[in-house]
Design an enzyme around this catalytic site. Structure first.
Site, short mmCIF file in Angstrom:
data_model
loop_
_atom_site.label_atom_id
_atom_site.label_comp_id
_atom_site.label_asym_id
_atom_site.label_seq_id
_atom_site.Cartn_x
_atom_site.Cartn_y
_atom_site.Cartn_z
N GLY A 100 -35.63 -17.11 30.12
CA GLY A 100 -34.87 -15.88 29.88
C GLY A 100 -35.42 -15.12 28.70
O GLY A 100 -36.53 -15.40 28.24
N ASN A 101 -34.68 -14.15 28.24
CA ASN A 101 -35.12 -13.37 27.08
C ASN A 101 -33.91 -12.93 26.26
O ASN A 101 -32.77 -13.20 26.63
CB ASN A 101 -35.98 -12.18 27.51
CG ASN A 101 -35.21 -11.22 28.39
OD1 ASN A 101 -34.26 -10.60 27.96
ND2 ASN A 101 -35.61 -11.15 29.66
N ARG A 102 -34.18 -12.25 25.15
CA ARG A 102 -33.12 -11.96 24.18
C ARG A 102 -32.37 -10.65 24.41
O ARG A 102 -31.63 -10.23 23.54
CB ARG A 102 -33.73 -11.89 22.78
CG ARG A 102 -34.30 -13.16 22.27
CD ARG A 102 -34.81 -12.95 20.86
NE ARG A 102 -35.69 -14.02 20.45
CZ ARG A 102 -35.27 -15.19 20.00
NH1 ARG A 102 -33.98 -15.42 19.91
NH2 ARG A 102 -36.13 -16.12 19.65
N SER A 103 -32.58 -10.00 25.53
CA SER A 103 -31.91 -8.71 25.72
C SER A 103 -30.38 -8.88 25.72
O SER A 103 -29.85 -9.75 26.41
CB SER A 103 -32.36 -8.10 27.05
OG SER A 103 -31.61 -6.92 27.28
N ALA A 119 -34.26 -5.99 30.72
CA ALA A 119 -35.48 -6.73 30.41
C ALA A 119 -35.64 -7.80 31.49
O ALA A 119 -35.18 -8.92 31.33
CB ALA A 119 -35.37 -7.37 29.04
#
Ligand code: CTP
Length: 420
Positions: A216-219, A283
């Site tokens: 995943g990512n930090r959005s 994102a």
């Protein structure tokens, strides 16, 4: 409103009217959110609101005296002064009784008097039982208020007072706060997106490695949410496709929840088919495991680690740019979060991305050194494929950037496009 007053907190002057419903206690959280974001808030509770939450609570949370009736401080003519000085009037909860009084111009207490003297935007967040919300009298009152330009949020569905559930819950205090902030940011823009359908994506997608792990990512999804709220306020029908956004859904927005980039692609393309504009603020993960394990990947005693075979996910923005599912006049907007480095200038990287993705506008956020992600503030440059000068957007809240993005979109929408 007498010009742009700055309150003791440095921010705009807001009047928070509280009507007499059990949801009055939730207005305490809204009040805290308003004061914490720098607004100078004067609370005007009705007599029955004070049965639910007392004046000392409102005074302590707002840091100001609470005036609840027209007979206090008569020499200051409070009902005229408070209304005139306000830059925004929020009523939460707005009961069926309060909506009826406001629709008919009745003025038998300080709050209803203030509603008649205020010339600023008015936001109402209703809360009542489903039957009361659905009653033809309330429907007519809400319609009258909306026709007059009052912003009446739709209540949420869910658990009501007692054991019953249905539509009528006060929208989440954060959702009211977002709508309130948006009204202050919108300024004179009006409803220039009326009759338009816009699609916004938000949040970060997750690609499953196994049933418990993901890439995943930090959005945080804050920018996408701010875009959705801003477009709604400017009159658009809004579809928000969001992936793992831990924030309440904005009232009045059609929300489609998705998990992976592939889900996001399907949902965005479906919604984009009749959309005038699509803004990709999400994102999406760029890579996904070639195959996700159906069972949890186990750690072994020999200290070996599993190898990950990744494949690229669909590039949704590029597909939108190339295919324009809503027709040739559809405006497609991308975001570029760049850190620069390795001899690459952030602006050059973004200009290259604008070309590669085939979109009309690209909003460049410089995310180096922990900037922007998950933060309420942002700073950006809006780049245009039509050769217009890049529009720098000074550091500010994400809602302010959202309005600049819609300004640029509105400028590029074909005038003769049939309303959706
Ligand atoms: N985007 C998309 N589909 C993807 C990845 C990104 O639609 N699979 C969109 C994002 O929503 C954003 C824009 O493309 O509007 C740019 O995202 P970014 O992550 O900066 O671009 P990448 O395509 O990942 O390019 P790079 O790896 O070169 O940074």
């Amino acid at each position: 409103m007498t010009g742009s007053h700055v309150g003791s907190h440095g921010g705009p002057r807001v009047v928070l009217g509280v009507a007499g419903g059990i949801a009055a206690y939730k207005a305490c959280e809204l009040l805290r959110g308003l004061t914490e974001s720098g607004h100078a808030v004067t609370v005007v509770p009705t007599a029955s609101a004070l049965e639910f939450v007392g004046a000392p609570t409102w005074a302590a949370l707002s840091g100001r005296p609470v005036v609840a009736d027209v007979w206090s401080a008569v020499h200051e003519v409070p009902h005229v002064r408070i209304g005139r000085e306000a830059e925004l009037l929020v009523v939460a909860p707005a009961t069926a009784d309060l909506l009826a009084k406001a629709a008919h111009g009745l003025a038998d207490d300080l709050l209803t008097n203030t509603l008649l003297t205020a010339r600023c935007p008015v936001l109402m967040a209703p809360a009542m039982h489903t039957e009361m919300w659905e009653h033809p009298a309330t429907r007519a009152n809400v319609a009258t208020l909306r026709e007059r330009g009052v912003h009446v949020l739709d209540p949420d569905s869910g658990r009501l007072t007692g054991a019953d559930t249905g539509r009528g819950r006060l929208p989440h205090p954060d959702a009211i706060l977002e709508a309130a902030r948006d009204l202050l940011l919108r300024g004179e823009r009006g409803t220039d997106l009326a009759g338009r359908h816009v699609v916004v994506s938000a949040g970060g997608t997750r690609e499953a490695l196994d049933p418990v792990r993901f890439l995943g990512n930090r959005s945080s999804g804050r920018q996408g949410q701010a875009l959705a709220v801003a477009a709604l306020g400017r009159g658009a029908r809004v579809t928000l496709v969001r992936a793992h956004v831990d924030r309440p859904t904005p009232a009045g927005v059609e929300v489609v929840e998705v998990d992976s980039t592939s889900d996001l692609r399907d949902a965005v393309l479906a919604a984009a088919a009749d959309a005038d504009a699509v803004v990709m603020a999400a994102a999406p993960a760029d890579f996904t495991p070639a195959s996700a394990s159906a069972t949890k990947i186990k750690k072994t005693d020999d200290a070996s680690v599993p190898s990950l075979d990744l494949v690229q996910t669909p590039d949704v923005l590029r597909e939108l740019g190339a295919t324009r599912p809503g027709g040739r006049g559809q405006v497609v907007v991308g975001f570029a979060a760049e850190t620069g480095g390795d001899g690459h200038d952030v602006l050059d990287l973004a200009l290259d991305k604008l070309r590669r993705k085939g979109c009309d506008l690209l909003v460049l956020n410089d995310v180096g050194e922990g900037r922007v992600f998950g933060r309420p503030d942002t700073e950006a440059v809006v780049l245009a494929a039509d050769g217009a000068e890049p529009a720098p957007v000074p550091a500010g809240v994400k809602g302010a950037l959202a309005h600049v993005v819609w300004d640029e979109v509105v400028r590029r929408l074909p005038v003769d496009r049939p309303a959706s």
